[in-house]
Design an enzyme around this catalytic site. Structure first.
Site, PDB file in Angstrom:
ATOM      1  N   LYS A 244       0.842  -1.214   0.000  1.00  0.00           N
ATOM      2  CA  LYS A 244       0.000   0.000   0.000  1.00  0.00           C
ATOM      3  C   LYS A 244       0.869   1.253   0.000  1.00  0.00           C
ATOM      4  O   LYS A 244       0.484   2.287  -0.575  1.00  0.00           O
ATOM      5  CB  LYS A 244      -0.953   0.005   1.196  1.00  0.00           C
TER       6      LYS A 244
ATOM      7  N   VAL B 254      -4.938 -10.712  -7.014  1.00  0.00           N
ATOM      8  CA  VAL B 254      -4.832  -9.478  -6.239  1.00  0.00           C
ATOM      9  C   VAL B 254      -3.418  -8.896  -6.333  1.00  0.00           C
ATOM     10  O   VAL B 254      -3.231  -7.702  -6.595  1.00  0.00           O
ATOM     11  CB  VAL B 254      -5.195  -9.735  -4.765  1.00  0.00           C
TER      12      VAL B 254
ATOM     13  N   ALA C 253       3.014 -14.344  -9.423  1.00  0.00           N
ATOM     14  CA  ALA C 253       1.966 -14.030  -8.421  1.00  0.00           C
ATOM     15  C   ALA C 253       0.792 -14.966  -8.655  1.00  0.00           C
ATOM     16  O   ALA C 253      -0.281 -14.555  -9.078  1.00  0.00           O
ATOM     17  CB  ALA C 253       1.541 -12.575  -8.545  1.00  0.00           C
TER      18      ALA C 253
ATOM     19  N   ARG D 102      -0.779 -18.124  -2.897  1.00  0.00           N
ATOM     20  CA  ARG D 102       0.091 -18.398  -1.758  1.00  0.00           C
ATOM     21  C   ARG D 102      -0.287 -19.755  -1.170  1.00  0.00           C
ATOM     22  O   ARG D 102      -1.412 -20.216  -1.340  1.00  0.00           O
ATOM     23  CB  ARG D 102      -0.048 -17.293  -0.697  1.00  0.00           C
TER      24      ARG D 102
ATOM     25  N   ASP E 230      -3.805 -17.441   7.558  1.00  0.00           N
ATOM     26  CA  ASP E 230      -3.543 -18.029   6.238  1.00  0.00           C
ATOM     27  C   ASP E 230      -3.265 -19.528   6.287  1.00  0.00           C
ATOM     28  O   ASP E 230      -3.390 -20.209   5.266  1.00  0.00           O
ATOM     29  CB  ASP E 230      -2.317 -17.351   5.595  1.00  0.00           C
TER      30      ASP E 230
ATOM     31  N   HIS F 200     -23.701  15.139   2.607  1.00  0.00           N
ATOM     32  CA  HIS F 200     -23.497  15.611   1.245  1.00  0.00           C
ATOM     33  C   HIS F 200     -22.433  16.708   1.231  1.00  0.00           C
ATOM     34  O   HIS F 200     -22.461  17.582   2.101  1.00  0.00           O
ATOM     35  CB  HIS F 200     -24.800  16.184   0.690  1.00  0.00           C
TER      36      HIS F 200
HETATM   37  P1  FAD Z   1       1.592 -14.152   8.208  1.00  0.00           P
HETATM   38  O1  FAD Z   1       1.376 -12.702   8.132  1.00  0.00           O
HETATM   39  O2  FAD Z   1       2.157 -14.846   7.033  1.00  0.00           O
HETATM   40  O3  FAD Z   1       2.533 -14.368   9.462  1.00  0.00           O
HETATM   41  C1  FAD Z   1       3.026 -15.618   9.810  1.00  0.00           C
HETATM   42  C2  FAD Z   1       4.253 -15.407  10.673  1.00  0.00           C
HETATM   43  O4  FAD Z   1       4.634 -16.642  11.250  1.00  0.00           O
HETATM   44  C3  FAD Z   1       5.465 -14.921   9.891  1.00  0.00           C
HETATM   45  O5  FAD Z   1       5.988 -13.784  10.517  1.00  0.00           O
HETATM   46  C4  FAD Z   1       6.454 -16.080   9.967  1.00  0.00           C
HETATM   47  O6  FAD Z   1       7.819 -15.648  10.055  1.00  0.00           O
HETATM   48  C5  FAD Z   1       6.031 -16.737  11.255  1.00  0.00           C
HETATM   49  N1  FAD Z   1       6.360 -18.159  11.333  1.00  0.00           N
HETATM   50  C6  FAD Z   1       5.997 -19.130  10.456  1.00  0.00           C
HETATM   51  N2  FAD Z   1       6.399 -20.330  10.911  1.00  0.00           N
HETATM   52  C7  FAD Z   1       7.013 -20.102  12.101  1.00  0.00           C
HETATM   53  C8  FAD Z   1       7.610 -20.943  13.056  1.00  0.00           C
HETATM   54  N3  FAD Z   1       7.604 -22.273  12.912  1.00  0.00           N
HETATM   55  N4  FAD Z   1       8.192 -20.381  14.140  1.00  0.00           N
HETATM   56  C9  FAD Z   1       8.179 -19.038  14.322  1.00  0.00           C
HETATM   57  N5  FAD Z   1       7.583 -18.185  13.448  1.00  0.00           N
HETATM   58  C10 FAD Z   1       7.011 -18.723  12.367  1.00  0.00           C
HETATM   59  N6  FAD Z   1      -4.221  -8.952   3.084  1.00  0.00           N
HETATM   60  C11 FAD Z   1      -5.133  -7.994   3.322  1.00  0.00           C
HETATM   61  O7  FAD Z   1      -6.084  -8.233   4.073  1.00  0.00           O
HETATM   62  N7  FAD Z   1      -5.037  -6.750   2.747  1.00  0.00           N
HETATM   63  C12 FAD Z   1      -4.017  -6.439   1.919  1.00  0.00           C
HETATM   64  O8  FAD Z   1      -3.951  -5.306   1.425  1.00  0.00           O
HETATM   65  C13 FAD Z   1      -3.039  -7.426   1.643  1.00  0.00           C
HETATM   66  N8  FAD Z   1      -2.006  -7.157   0.829  1.00  0.00           N
HETATM   67  C14 FAD Z   1      -1.054  -8.104   0.613  1.00  0.00           C
HETATM   68  C15 FAD Z   1      -0.007  -7.813  -0.256  1.00  0.00           C
HETATM   69  C16 FAD Z   1       0.974  -8.749  -0.513  1.00  0.00           C
HETATM   70  C17 FAD Z   1       2.107  -8.409  -1.446  1.00  0.00           C
HETATM   71  C18 FAD Z   1       0.914 -10.018   0.132  1.00  0.00           C
HETATM   72  C19 FAD Z   1       1.995 -11.044  -0.089  1.00  0.00           C
HETATM   73  C20 FAD Z   1      -0.124 -10.330   0.984  1.00  0.00           C
HETATM   74  C21 FAD Z   1      -1.125  -9.377   1.223  1.00  0.00           C
HETATM   75  N9  FAD Z   1      -2.217  -9.643   2.051  1.00  0.00           N
HETATM   76  C22 FAD Z   1      -3.173  -8.689   2.268  1.00  0.00           C
HETATM   77  C23 FAD Z   1      -2.375 -10.952   2.707  1.00  0.00           C
HETATM   78  C24 FAD Z   1      -1.917 -10.853   4.197  1.00  0.00           C
HETATM   79  O9  FAD Z   1      -0.590 -10.416   4.229  1.00  0.00           O
HETATM   80  C25 FAD Z   1      -2.059 -12.209   4.860  1.00  0.00           C
HETATM   81  O10 FAD Z   1      -3.381 -12.679   4.704  1.00  0.00           O
HETATM   82  C26 FAD Z   1      -1.751 -12.096   6.347  1.00  0.00           C
HETATM   83  O11 FAD Z   1      -0.456 -11.625   6.557  1.00  0.00           O
HETATM   84  C27 FAD Z   1      -1.913 -13.450   7.027  1.00  0.00           C
HETATM   85  O12 FAD Z   1      -1.643 -13.317   8.379  1.00  0.00           O
HETATM   86  P2  FAD Z   1      -1.121 -14.550   9.241  1.00  0.00           P
HETATM   87  O13 FAD Z   1      -0.915 -14.006  10.615  1.00  0.00           O
HETATM   88  O14 FAD Z   1      -1.998 -15.702   9.047  1.00  0.00           O
HETATM   89  O15 FAD Z   1       0.273 -14.958   8.591  1.00  0.00           O
HETATM   90  P1  NAD Z   2      -4.619 -14.918  -6.221  1.00  0.00           P
HETATM   91  O1  NAD Z   2      -5.172 -16.235  -5.855  1.00  0.00           O
HETATM   92  O2  NAD Z   2      -5.363 -13.693  -5.893  1.00  0.00           O
HETATM   93  O3  NAD Z   2      -4.348 -14.861  -7.784  1.00  0.00           O
HETATM   94  C1  NAD Z   2      -3.524 -15.781  -8.435  1.00  0.00           C
HETATM   95  C2  NAD Z   2      -3.877 -15.749  -9.897  1.00  0.00           C
HETATM   96  O4  NAD Z   2      -2.888 -16.473 -10.595  1.00  0.00           O
HETATM   97  C3  NAD Z   2      -5.226 -16.395 -10.208  1.00  0.00           C
HETATM   98  O5  NAD Z   2      -5.968 -15.553 -11.023  1.00  0.00           O
HETATM   99  C4  NAD Z   2      -4.839 -17.689 -10.892  1.00  0.00           C
HETATM  100  O6  NAD Z   2      -5.793 -18.105 -11.850  1.00  0.00           O
HETATM  101  C5  NAD Z   2      -3.533 -17.302 -11.553  1.00  0.00           C
HETATM  102  N1  NAD Z   2      -2.639 -18.409 -11.843  1.00  0.00           N
HETATM  103  C6  NAD Z   2      -2.375 -19.480 -11.062  1.00  0.00           C
HETATM  104  N2  NAD Z   2      -1.456 -20.275 -11.661  1.00  0.00           N
HETATM  105  C7  NAD Z   2      -1.129 -19.669 -12.835  1.00  0.00           C
HETATM  106  C8  NAD Z   2      -0.237 -19.994 -13.889  1.00  0.00           C
HETATM  107  N3  NAD Z   2       0.517 -21.077 -13.828  1.00  0.00           N
HETATM  108  N4  NAD Z   2      -0.149 -19.142 -14.928  1.00  0.00           N
HETATM  109  C9  NAD Z   2      -0.911 -18.004 -14.970  1.00  0.00           C
HETATM  110  N5  NAD Z   2      -1.796 -17.664 -14.005  1.00  0.00           N
HETATM  111  C10 NAD Z   2      -1.878 -18.489 -12.947  1.00  0.00           C
HETATM  112  O7  NAD Z   2      -3.151 -14.914  -5.573  1.00  0.00           O
HETATM  113  P2  NAD Z   2      -2.086 -13.741  -5.428  1.00  0.00           P
HETATM  114  O8  NAD Z   2      -2.429 -12.588  -6.282  1.00  0.00           O
HETATM  115  O9  NAD Z   2      -0.764 -14.394  -5.560  1.00  0.00           O
HETATM  116  O10 NAD Z   2      -2.280 -13.332  -3.923  1.00  0.00           O
HETATM  117  C11 NAD Z   2      -2.180 -14.319  -2.893  1.00  0.00           C
HETATM  118  C12 NAD Z   2      -3.109 -13.993  -1.765  1.00  0.00           C
HETATM  119  O11 NAD Z   2      -2.638 -12.868  -1.049  1.00  0.00           O
HETATM  120  C13 NAD Z   2      -4.505 -13.647  -2.247  1.00  0.00           C
HETATM  121  O12 NAD Z   2      -5.309 -14.790  -2.250  1.00  0.00           O
HETATM  122  C14 NAD Z   2      -4.997 -12.661  -1.254  1.00  0.00           C
HETATM  123  O13 NAD Z   2      -5.749 -13.349  -0.310  1.00  0.00           O
HETATM  124  C15 NAD Z   2      -3.739 -12.122  -0.587  1.00  0.00           C
HETATM  125  N6  NAD Z   2      -3.593 -10.703  -0.967  1.00  0.00           N
HETATM  126  C16 NAD Z   2      -4.599  -9.845  -0.615  1.00  0.00           C
HETATM  127  C17 NAD Z   2      -4.500  -8.518  -0.974  1.00  0.00           C
HETATM  128  C18 NAD Z   2      -5.619  -7.598  -0.607  1.00  0.00           C
HETATM  129  O14 NAD Z   2      -6.422  -7.958   0.237  1.00  0.00           O
HETATM  130  N7  NAD Z   2      -5.691  -6.409  -1.180  1.00  0.00           N
HETATM  131  C19 NAD Z   2      -3.413  -8.064  -1.700  1.00  0.00           C
HETATM  132  C20 NAD Z   2      -2.439  -8.965  -2.061  1.00  0.00           C
HETATM  133  C21 NAD Z   2      -2.534 -10.294  -1.675  1.00  0.00           C
END
Ligand code: FAD
Ligand code: NAD
Length: 475
Positions: free
Chosen positions: A61, A194, A279, A282, A322, A454
């Protein structure tokens, strides 16, 4: 376990938005709490906050905002009678700003842990049987702590495909794409999900020619079809090239970048890019957790199996975020973390997974909560639709942000709101009104009878609600 073993009411493994929020709530409820976290920040120091704060929601963001400012100045300052010359992007400053925001927030979590007297056990956590967790620090030192309850919040990691092996230099995952040191001239993105749309938008706004290769024939299948179609039109007009039905078959490094081979419409094609972002989703992270040895039930896709209260098959072990089923969203992880803390404390919280909002932070933003129109059709539900375009919103027009619409779906008999879908400016904020209304079981008439200030963008939600009954005022 010897007498020196530290013992806790709760040990949380993982300090992302699922784990750190669970730990804080446990501490608020009077439980002696520790949180195990192995993450090392970009500076090599241990960091809290997980994917969300370090390489997910927050840094993406930050870059989306920076790149939005740049593009807005470049394309729209003139519309406001403001002349700007010599606009340039300094990627190093932009990325440094992002890093500063991340470190400020992750240090903030460390501060919250101190405030709530939560022990941060730095290292990798592993289930050690008999309600114990072994923590291995980066220097190999081990300690075992005992826990009456364990919350697993180990999150997820980027999925990989063999056709495009990530080297974080030319072929990157989302983490690499948050730290490019320059704007690539030609950027390929595999996956129009996404991450593909958000990070593709960042680098396109900054000047890259971005091509997104999506394997599916449909675009944003989880979104409402009308919203998805409209957003594809807008994103394409902005210059994001989205190729649907494009199946990547292989990649080959060239001296200057990477040659991507794919099949589209039955034809073999190739495109060369300077950088490629993978991308494609996950996957849940249980690496090194000792799940199998502990007898923890994990499904075929690697998610830890839990019931509606996030209980695993093992007594006193819960899992959230997750690493369990459901949308991979930070707010979903946090809600589950809070709920589990309260369950351990003997309370009876309920999480309504049907009311978790989604936001995609493109511009305009895409946000929704509840059912899509295609899902209602499939379920044979009788519904009515109200829509309102931002083109007819005074505030949106004044802002110069008149693309998109609000769409409300309500039950044809009861008028209960079943889904709200927004494509437009600040849709991420507007969707909260919809989620709140739906949580209170509101009808579209309820929203239409509430006075909205408004001029505001929220008036578009009000008008769409009026539209369910054919009563919009401004269209
Ligand atoms: P995580 O945030 O993945 O945290 C897990 C933690 O556990 C990590 O810090 C890891 O180091 C730790 N860990 C794992 N195994 C162990 C272990 N055995 N011992 C000790 N520590 C460990 N979601 C949104 O809602 N809005 C968004 O705008 C958004 N944008 C995103 C953008 C990107 C680029 C990405 C990659 C993801 C985005 N997401 C977004 C998804 C969001 O980041 C995840 O859904 C969220 O972080 C999940 O939270 P979590 O606590 O389950 O796991
Ligand atoms: P995603 O599931 O949103 O999208 C993955 C896309 O890749 C899908 O459209 C799928 O059909 C396509 N795909 C899969 N295999 C492929 C291949 N071999 N070739 C071409 N296309 C292929 O996953 P993401 O964008 O990687 O994001 C992962 C997760 O992170 C999301 O599910 C979301 O929950 C979280 N996230 C959330 C936000 C947000 O809330 N704004 C932002 C970023 C990430």
């Amino acid at each position: 376990m010897n007498d020196n073993t530290q013992s806790y009411d709760v040990v949380v493994i993982g300090a992302g938005p699922g784990g750190y929020v669970a730990a804080i709530r446990c501490a608020q409820l009077g439980m002696k709490t520790a949180c195990v976290e192995s993450w090392l920040g970009e500076d090599g120091n241990p960091a809290l906050g997980g994917t969300c704060l370090n390489v997910g929601c927050i840094p993406s963001k930050a870059l989306l905002d920076s790149s939005h400012h740049y593009e807005h100045l470049k394309l729209h300052a003139g519309d406001h009678g403001i002349s700007v010359s010599n606009i340039a992007v300094d990627v190093a400053t932009m990325v440094a700003r992002k890093r500063k925001i991340v470190s400020g927030l992750t240090q903030g979590i460390a501060g919250l842990f101190r405030k709530h007297k939560i022990d941060w056990l730095k290292g990798h956590g592993m289930l050690a049987g008999n309600n114990a967790v072994t923590v291995t620090a980066t220097d190999g030192a081990q300690q075992t702590v005992s826990a009456r309850n364990i919350i697993i919040a180990t999150g997820s990691v980027p999925a990989r495909i063999p056709q495009a092996p990530v080297d974080q230099n030319v072929i990157c995952d989302s983490t690499g794409a948050l730290s490019f040191d320059h704007v690539p001239a030609r950027l390929g993105v595999i996956g129009a999900g996404v991450i593909g749309l958000e990070l593709g938008s960042v680098w396109r706004r900054l000047g890259a020619q971005v091509t997104v290769l999506e394997a599916m024939d449909s675009f944003l299948a989880a979104a409402d079809e009308k919203i998805a179609a409209e957003s594809k039109k807008i994103l394409s007009k902005q210059g994001l090239e989205i190729r649907l039905g494009a199946k990547v078959t292989g990649t080959q490094m060239t001296g200057t970048g990477v040659l991507v081979s794919f099949e589209q419409n039955g034809q073999a094609q190739q495109m060369e890019f300077d950088k490629l972002v993978v991308a494609v989703g996950r996957r849940p992270n249980t690496e090194g957790l000792g799940a199998v040895e502990a007898g923890l039930a994990v499904d075929q896709r690697g998610f830890i199996e839990v019931d509606a209260s996030c209980r695993t098959n093992l007594p006193n072990i819960y899992a959230v975020g997750d690493v369990v089923h459901g949308p991979m969203l930070a707010h979903k992880a946090s809600e589950e973390g809070v709920a589990v803390a309260e369950i351990i404390a003997g309370q009876q919280p309920v999480i309504d997974h049907a009311l978790i909002p989604w936001v995609i932070y493109t511009w305009p933003e895409i946000a929704w909560v509840g059912k899509t129109e295609q899902a209602l059709k499939q379920d044979g539900v009788n519904y009515r639709v109200g829509t309102f375009p931002f083109m007819a919103s005074g505030r949106a027009r004044a802002m110069g942000e008149s693309e998109g619409l609000v769409k409300i779906l309500a039950d044809a008999t009861t008028d209960a709101i079943l889904g709200v879908h927004i494509l437009g400016p600040s849709a991420s904020e507007l969707v909260s009104e919809a989620a709140t209304a739906m949580a209170f079981g509101a009808s579209s008439e309820d929203i239409s009878r509430i006075c909205h200030a408004h001029p505001t963008l929220a008036e578009a939600v009000h008008e769409a609600a009026l539209g369910v009954d054919g009563r919009t005022i401004h269209i």
